[in-house]
Motif scaffolding. Structure first.
Motif, PDB file in Angstrom:
ATOM      1  N   PRO A   1       0.816  -1.222   0.000  1.00 25.59           N
ATOM      2  CA  PRO A   1       0.000   0.000   0.000  1.00 25.59           C
ATOM      3  C   PRO A   1       0.848   1.269   0.000  1.00 25.59           C
ATOM      4  O   PRO A   1       0.353   2.347  -0.323  1.00 25.59           O
ATOM      5  CB  PRO A   1      -0.825  -0.128   1.289  1.00 25.59           C
ATOM      6  CG  PRO A   1      -0.079  -1.093   2.153  1.00 25.59           C
ATOM      7  CD  PRO A   1       0.603  -2.026   1.210  1.00 25.59           C
ATOM      8  N   ARG A   2       2.152   1.128   0.361  1.00 23.84           N
ATOM      9  CA  ARG A   2       3.034   2.303   0.369  1.00 23.84           C
ATOM     10  C   ARG A   2       3.681   2.568  -0.991  1.00 23.84           C
ATOM     11  O   ARG A   2       4.370   3.578  -1.145  1.00 23.84           O
ATOM     12  CB  ARG A   2       4.143   2.132   1.416  1.00 23.84           C
ATOM     13  CG  ARG A   2       3.693   1.940   2.852  1.00 23.84           C
ATOM     14  CD  ARG A   2       2.843   3.090   3.382  1.00 23.84           C
ATOM     15  NE  ARG A   2       3.404   4.405   3.215  1.00 23.84           N
ATOM     16  CZ  ARG A   2       4.280   4.976   4.064  1.00 23.84           C
ATOM     17  NH1 ARG A   2       4.692   4.308   5.116  1.00 23.84           N
ATOM     18  NH2 ARG A   2       4.712   6.205   3.839  1.00 23.84           N
ATOM     19  N   GLN A   3       3.467   1.667  -1.953  1.00 23.01           N
ATOM     20  CA  GLN A   3       4.079   1.868  -3.265  1.00 23.01           C
ATOM     21  C   GLN A   3       3.581   3.150  -3.908  1.00 23.01           C
ATOM     22  O   GLN A   3       4.354   3.896  -4.523  1.00 23.01           O
ATOM     23  CB  GLN A   3       3.784   0.665  -4.166  1.00 23.01           C
ATOM     24  CG  GLN A   3       4.437   0.739  -5.538  1.00 23.01           C
ATOM     25  CD  GLN A   3       5.950   0.707  -5.474  1.00 23.01           C
ATOM     26  OE1 GLN A   3       6.517  -0.003  -4.649  1.00 23.01           O
ATOM     27  NE2 GLN A   3       6.618   1.447  -6.343  1.00 23.01           N
ATOM     28  N   ASN A   4       2.291   3.423  -3.765  1.00 22.84           N
ATOM     29  CA  ASN A   4       1.739   4.656  -4.344  1.00 22.84           C
ATOM     30  C   ASN A   4       2.357   5.892  -3.695  1.00 22.84           C
ATOM     31  O   ASN A   4       2.616   6.896  -4.369  1.00 22.84           O
ATOM     32  CB  ASN A   4       0.220   4.686  -4.190  1.00 22.84           C
ATOM     33  CG  ASN A   4      -0.477   3.682  -5.084  1.00 22.84           C
ATOM     34  OD1 ASN A   4       0.060   3.275  -6.124  1.00 22.84           O
ATOM     35  ND2 ASN A   4      -1.678   3.263  -4.702  1.00 22.84           N
ATOM     36  N   ASP A   5       2.589   5.822  -2.371  1.00 24.43           N
ATOM     37  CA  ASP A   5       3.226   6.940  -1.684  1.00 24.43           C
ATOM     38  C   ASP A   5       4.633   7.169  -2.239  1.00 24.43           C
ATOM     39  O   ASP A   5       5.031   8.304  -2.517  1.00 24.43           O
ATOM     40  CB  ASP A   5       3.309   6.675  -0.176  1.00 24.43           C
ATOM     41  CG  ASP A   5       1.943   6.612   0.481  1.00 24.43           C
ATOM     42  OD1 ASP A   5       1.007   7.243  -0.036  1.00 24.43           O
ATOM     43  OD2 ASP A   5       1.819   5.924   1.516  1.00 24.43           O
TER      44      ASP A   5
ATOM     45  N   PRO B   1       8.866   4.237   2.708  1.00 25.26           N
ATOM     46  CA  PRO B   1       9.523   4.693   1.483  1.00 25.26           C
ATOM     47  C   PRO B   1      10.919   5.244   1.782  1.00 25.26           C
ATOM     48  O   PRO B   1      11.123   5.934   2.788  1.00 25.26           O
ATOM     49  CB  PRO B   1       8.590   5.796   0.975  1.00 25.26           C
ATOM     50  CG  PRO B   1       7.253   5.479   1.573  1.00 25.26           C
ATOM     51  CD  PRO B   1       7.562   4.903   2.920  1.00 25.26           C
ATOM     52  N   MET B   2      11.877   4.926   0.908  1.00 30.61           N
ATOM     53  CA  MET B   2      13.254   5.393   1.049  1.00 30.61           C
ATOM     54  C   MET B   2      13.686   6.021  -0.268  1.00 30.61           C
ATOM     55  O   MET B   2      13.489   5.433  -1.330  1.00 30.61           O
ATOM     56  CB  MET B   2      14.183   4.236   1.400  1.00 30.61           C
ATOM     57  CG  MET B   2      13.851   3.513   2.687  1.00 30.61           C
ATOM     58  SD  MET B   2      15.034   2.168   3.009  1.00 30.61           S
ATOM     59  CE  MET B   2      14.807   1.154   1.542  1.00 30.61           C
ATOM     60  N   LEU B   3      14.287   7.189  -0.193  1.00 30.22           N
ATOM     61  CA  LEU B   3      14.754   7.887  -1.380  1.00 30.22           C
ATOM     62  C   LEU B   3      16.206   8.291  -1.200  1.00 30.22           C
ATOM     63  O   LEU B   3      16.578   8.847  -0.165  1.00 30.22           O
ATOM     64  CB  LEU B   3      13.923   9.154  -1.630  1.00 30.22           C
ATOM     65  CG  LEU B   3      12.398   9.013  -1.683  1.00 30.22           C
ATOM     66  CD1 LEU B   3      11.764  10.382  -1.840  1.00 30.22           C
ATOM     67  CD2 LEU B   3      11.990   8.110  -2.829  1.00 30.22           C
ATOM     68  N   VAL B   4      17.034   7.983  -2.180  1.00 35.69           N
ATOM     69  CA  VAL B   4      18.402   8.481  -2.209  1.00 35.69           C
ATOM     70  C   VAL B   4      18.400   9.741  -3.065  1.00 35.69           C
ATOM     71  O   VAL B   4      18.044   9.698  -4.249  1.00 35.69           O
ATOM     72  CB  VAL B   4      19.377   7.436  -2.787  1.00 35.69           C
ATOM     73  CG1 VAL B   4      20.790   8.004  -2.827  1.00 35.69           C
ATOM     74  CG2 VAL B   4      19.331   6.155  -1.969  1.00 35.69           C
ATOM     75  N   ILE B   5      18.785  10.871  -2.449  1.00 34.57           N
ATOM     76  CA  ILE B   5      18.686  12.169  -3.099  1.00 34.57           C
ATOM     77  C   ILE B   5      20.078  12.679  -3.467  1.00 34.57           C
ATOM     78  O   ILE B   5      21.039  12.513  -2.711  1.00 34.57           O
ATOM     79  CB  ILE B   5      17.995  13.193  -2.152  1.00 34.57           C
ATOM     80  CG1 ILE B   5      16.574  12.734  -1.815  1.00 34.57           C
ATOM     81  CG2 ILE B   5      17.982  14.583  -2.761  1.00 34.57           C
ATOM     82  CD1 ILE B   5      15.629  12.709  -2.992  1.00 34.57           C
ATOM     83  N   ALA B   6      20.188  13.328  -4.613  1.00 32.67           N
ATOM     84  CA  ALA B   6      21.437  13.990  -4.990  1.00 32.67           C
ATOM     85  C   ALA B   6      21.739  15.071  -3.958  1.00 32.67           C
ATOM     86  O   ALA B   6      20.911  15.950  -3.708  1.00 32.67           O
ATOM     87  CB  ALA B   6      21.309  14.596  -6.384  1.00 32.67           C
TER      88      ALA B   6
END
Length: 209
Positions: free
Chosen positions: A52-56, A86-91
């Motif tokens: 359910p977190r994929q959309n987020d 959710p995990m994001l690697v940011i520049a």
């Protein structure tokens, strides 16, 4: 010299029972191992239900890429061990702009910085900001990566003041510099301390300590 005593007679029936019991145990163990292997294979073969977190996750990536620019999000995924956070690697160079977007955008409103951690992966260093939206009841982990030789990332303190001491601790123990930090100095070790204790290549002055 006393004559040798003859060995006791073999109880053929008892030996047969012991052998049958050993064979039964081996059969049960083999059956259990086979059942576990089949269950594990069945789990691999069964497609997982989408999180359910994929959309987020996809929404966060889209908002960041559309607002800040393509290539801002280097990697993304869900942390299955942490409720699919959710995990994001940011520049790193885009981090100041991304941090304001995460805090102020109406669909995001990540106003609360819960924690900051630093990790030494030996080939690079990583900082993780754990953010929480009290309005939307959602969370996200933002990761920044930097090299080991001259580790530096922009500070999040101008966006979330609670990052202040967390970043100072990471600066002290891992040697990562946070540009734009209002008071970047060691917080645990003396100013003249040599090295950063949480680095994997750190060599203490006293090996007994």
């Amino acid at each position: 010299m006393e004559p040798k005593q003859a060995p006791p007679p073999i109880d053929a029936e008892r030996e047969a029972k012991l052998k049958a019991a050993a064979e039964a145990r081996a059969a049960r163990a083999a059956a259990k191992a086979k059942a576990e292997a089949e269950a594990a294979q069945a789990e691999l073969d069964t497609p997982k239900e989408p999180s359910p977190r994929q959309n987020d996750l996809e929404r966060y990536v889209r908002l960041i890429e559309d607002t800040v620019g393509q290539g801002t999000v280097k990697e993304s995924g869900l942390n299955e061990l942490n409720a699919d956070m959710p995990m994001l690697v940011i520049a790193s160079e885009q981090w100041p702009e991304v941090s304001l977007l995460l805090r102020d955008h109406g669909e995001l409103r990540f106003s609360y910085l819960r924690n900051v951690s630093g990790i030494d992966y030996e080939t690079y260093l990583e900082i993780v900001y754990f953010l929480l939206s009290l309005d939307n009841k959602q969370d996200v982990a933002i990761k920044l990566r930097t090299d080991r030789e001259a580790p530096s990332v922009p500070s999040a303190t101008p966006t979330w003041s609670t990052a202040n001491w967390n970043e100072r601790e990471i600066y002290d123990l891992l040697g990562i510099s946070f540009t734009g930090h209002p008071d970047l100095r060691r917080i645990m070790m003396p100013d003249d301390w040599v090295g950063h204790p949480l680095r994997k290549d750190y060599e203490p002055l006293d090996s007994e300590v």
